[in-house]
Scaffold this motif. Structure first.
Motif, short mmCIF file in Angstrom:
data_model
loop_
_atom_site.label_atom_id
_atom_site.label_comp_id
_atom_site.label_asym_id
_atom_site.label_seq_id
_atom_site.Cartn_x
_atom_site.Cartn_y
_atom_site.Cartn_z
N GLU A 53 -3.86 -7.65 5.77
CA GLU A 53 -2.68 -8.48 5.97
C GLU A 53 -2.68 -9.11 7.35
O GLU A 53 -2.82 -8.43 8.36
CB GLU A 53 -1.40 -7.64 5.80
N THR A 54 -2.52 -10.43 7.39
CA THR A 54 -2.55 -11.15 8.66
C THR A 54 -1.16 -11.64 9.04
O THR A 54 -0.69 -11.41 10.15
CB THR A 54 -3.48 -12.36 8.55
N LEU A 88 3.72 -2.90 8.02
CA LEU A 88 2.76 -2.32 7.07
C LEU A 88 3.42 -1.26 6.20
O LEU A 88 3.13 -1.15 5.00
CB LEU A 88 1.56 -1.71 7.82
N VAL A 89 4.33 -0.46 6.81
CA VAL A 89 5.05 0.56 6.02
C VAL A 89 5.79 -0.11 4.87
O VAL A 89 5.70 0.33 3.72
CB VAL A 89 6.05 1.34 6.91
N ILE A 90 6.50 -1.19 5.18
CA ILE A 90 7.29 -1.86 4.14
C ILE A 90 6.38 -2.39 3.04
O ILE A 90 6.72 -2.36 1.86
CB ILE A 90 8.13 -2.99 4.77
N MET A 91 5.18 -2.85 3.42
CA MET A 91 4.27 -3.36 2.41
C MET A 91 3.63 -2.25 1.57
O MET A 91 3.32 -2.44 0.41
CB MET A 91 3.16 -4.17 3.07
N MET A 92 3.43 -1.08 2.21
CA MET A 92 2.76 0.01 1.50
C MET A 92 3.71 0.76 0.56
O MET A 92 3.30 1.27 -0.48
CB MET A 92 2.19 1.03 2.50
N LEU A 95 10.36 -5.67 -3.87
CA LEU A 95 9.71 -5.54 -2.57
C LEU A 95 8.22 -5.80 -2.70
O LEU A 95 7.60 -6.43 -1.84
CB LEU A 95 9.96 -4.13 -2.03
N GLN A 96 7.65 -5.32 -3.81
CA GLN A 96 6.22 -5.52 -4.02
C GLN A 96 5.89 -7.00 -4.15
O GLN A 96 4.81 -7.44 -3.75
CB GLN A 96 5.79 -4.77 -5.29
N GLY A 97 6.83 -7.77 -4.67
CA GLY A 97 6.58 -9.20 -4.85
C GLY A 97 6.99 -10.06 -3.66
O GLY A 97 6.80 -11.26 -3.68
N THR A 98 7.57 -9.42 -2.63
CA THR A 98 8.03 -10.20 -1.48
C THR A 98 6.84 -10.72 -0.68
O THR A 98 5.97 -9.95 -0.33
CB THR A 98 8.91 -9.34 -0.57
N PRO A 99 6.79 -12.03 -0.40
CA PRO A 99 5.66 -12.56 0.39
C PRO A 99 5.58 -11.85 1.74
O PRO A 99 6.61 -11.63 2.39
CB PRO A 99 6.03 -14.04 0.56
#
Lengths: 256, 288
Positions: free
Chosen positions: B219-220, B155-159, B123-127
């Motif tokens: 993040e854009t 944003l939750v998924i990225m954090m 998940l951390q590496g997902t663009p």
């Protein structure tokens, strides 16, 4: 002569193994009387700590470790009891003082209650803290800094705080795993003196590397070697007239 | 000893030292170049109204430029949108991330935990653009519209992976004696975790949360698919909303607003820099 009161703690063919092939503790059987101090001695790796940690089911944390045989606390087999119940009745003091770093001195003493979800009134809390800190002779030194962190104290004071924390739960048995090996001689003397006084309230089982310490404080001693309980008896007799050659070799410094 | 040999070794040592110094300087150059560029172009736009006024319309900006004035208005809509989405994301991601990290730290041998750990890395590496499009399908389409909620889900998924990892790592380096001491007093694992281990790990976890925030604040791509953007100040969470990085993209696409890019970029850069420095400071303080 048989003692009249039944032993508080009894090992019955207790075995502990870390892997299937090797046993760290082999068929230890011994009975420990109430309100005594029993020292467990032996060279490094002989299974002293392993035996001690079996008593409060610390080995349950590590799924690979197996404990067999029986350990009876007041006649009841610890190995088939709930770890939480056992640990409430059997306190433990570790080699390195480990007060909870985020808690004040006051909260450290009461941490057993917090961790067990037991609520106390303010007066009960104050009484418990005062009683326990007094019984480890720490009250006079810290009663004006109770809100400071436990880690603010010196090593010896921290260890006494850890003893107070264990005593707060009013355990039947107190396990001490080389409690003074990280302390200087003065702090060590304090703790030894303290243990003598504590044996009126609690039965103490102490692992020690220090033969002098065993001689000074304990009434009975166990000598372990390669996982076996080689000799168990009155400390004075064992030091003056050991019955096993291995005990003799260890006590005279030929082995260790 | 052979003197020539020693001289030879010293020379090699020196050469390597120089090589390392030069390479280190080379990596620092782009960083300082970026900071310098953004600062020089952006600092004269920073004013009080830049933070309190929403984006001007293209017409207003054009008139101001024609008259030779600086562009009125600012990025308040973006700042407020970013704060709302970040706030919601933190409230959701922090507890989930900490619990998940605690689970991974406590059960390193558990098959399920190992799988979760692996997926966390993935998940951390997902663009981030992919996360954006997936959240678009999951949230924007069913809700029939772009919204702050959809943005914060992205944003939750990225954090999450960042918080999970930092919690796990911090708990793992705590001395085992702490946990054993807690359990030896009769506490159950959950209580020992809540009362002893997590408080002791607070510094590391907090640092991780700050780094996670600074990672997603710029993040854009995922916000383009989810929050969309909005030209006025808005506090509703079920409508499209603006964000600072979205504004930078909008300014870039509007010839009349291009001047505002630099102020917005400088704000974002300073914010991330502050968060990072705070995180570093806390980590250092906590380690003492």
């Amino acid at each position: 002569m048989e003692s009249v009161t039944p032993p508080i703690l009894e090992f019955n063919k207790t075995c502990v193994s870390y892997t299937k092939q090797t046993m760290a503790v082999k068929y230890v059987s011994a009975a420990i009387d109430k309100n005594t101090i029993t020292a467990i001695m032996g060279p490094s790796g002989c299974g002293k700590s392993t035996l001690l940690r079996a008593v409060n089911l610390m080995h349950n944390l590590y799924p690979n470790i197996r404990v067999d045989g029986e350990i009876l606390l007041n006649g009841e087999n610890i190995l088939s009891m709930e770890p939480i119940d056992v640990r409430r009745r059997v306190g433990m003091v570790f080699q390195r003082p480990a007060p909870f770093p985020t808690m004040s001195i006051y909260d450290n003493v009461l941490s057993g209650y917090v961790l067990n979800g037991i609520r106390l009134s303010k007066t009960e809390k104050d009484e418990t803290v005062e009683r326990c800190l007094k019984s480890v002779a720490l009250w006079d030194e810290v009663n004006d800094v109770l809100n400071k962190k436990g880690t603010f104290l010196s090593g010896g004071q921290q260890q006494r705080l850890c003893i107070a924390r264990a005593l707060a739960m009013k355990p039947d048995v107190l396990l001490m795993d080389e409690p003074t090996s990280a302390l200087d001689p003065i702090a060590t003397a304090h703790i030894e003196e303290l243990m003598q006084e504590l044996q009126n309230e609690v039965t103490i089982l102490i692992v020690t590397h220090n033969m002098g310490q065993a001689m000074r404080i304990s009434s009975k001693s166990m000598f372990m070697y390669l996982g076996e309980l080689v000799e168990y008896g009155d400390t004075a007799t064992m030091f003056s007239n050991p019955s096993d050659e291995r005990t003799k070799a260890y006590l005279t410094g030929k082995m260790g | 000893m052979d003197k020539r040999k020693i001289r030879n070794r010293l020379a090699k040592d020196n050469a390597l030292l120089w090589a390392v110094c030069i390479l280190a300087t080379l990596t620092a150059v782009p960083l300082f170049a970026i900071l310098g560029e953004v600062f020089l172009r952006g600092y004269d736009q920073l004013s009080w109204t830049f933070f309190t006024e929403p984006t001007p319309t293209a017409y207003k900006a054009m008139v101001a430029i024609e008259a030779g004035n600086s562009i009125p208005g600012g990025i308040a809509n973006g700042i407020i949108g970013t704060m709302i989405m970040l706030g919601m994301a933190v409230v959701v991601a922090v507890p989930i991330g900490i619990l998940c990290g605690a689970f991974l730290a406590e059960n390193p041998k558990n098959r399920f935990a190992q799988m979760v750990s692996y997926l966390t890395d993935l998940l951390q590496g997902t663009p981030s653009v992919i996360i954006g499009i997936v959240v678009y399908i999951w949230v924007v389409v069913p809700m029939k519209g772009y919204s702050a909620i959809a943005g914060s889900v992205a944003l939750v998924i990225m954090m999450l992976p960042l918080i999970i990892r930092s919690t796990e790592e911090t708990l793992k380096i705590l001395p085992a004696s702490l946990k054993e001491a807690g359990l030896a007093l009769g506490g159950n694992r959950a209580r020992v975790m809540l009362k002893v281990q997590l408080p002791a790990a607070f510094g590391g976890i907090f640092t991780g949360v700050l780094l996670a925030i600074s990672r997603v604040i710029g993040e854009t791509a995922p916000l383009m698919f989810t929050a969309l953007g909005c030209s006025f100040i808005r506090f509703t969470i079920d409508k499209p909303i603006s964000a600072v990085p979205l504004l930078i993209w909008e300014f870039f696409n509007d010839p009349n607003l291009q001047e505002l890019i630099w102020g917005a970029s400088l704000f974002l850069l300073l914010f991330v820099l502050t968060l990072n420095l705070t995180a570093k400071y806390l980590a250092k303080k906590w380690n003492q």
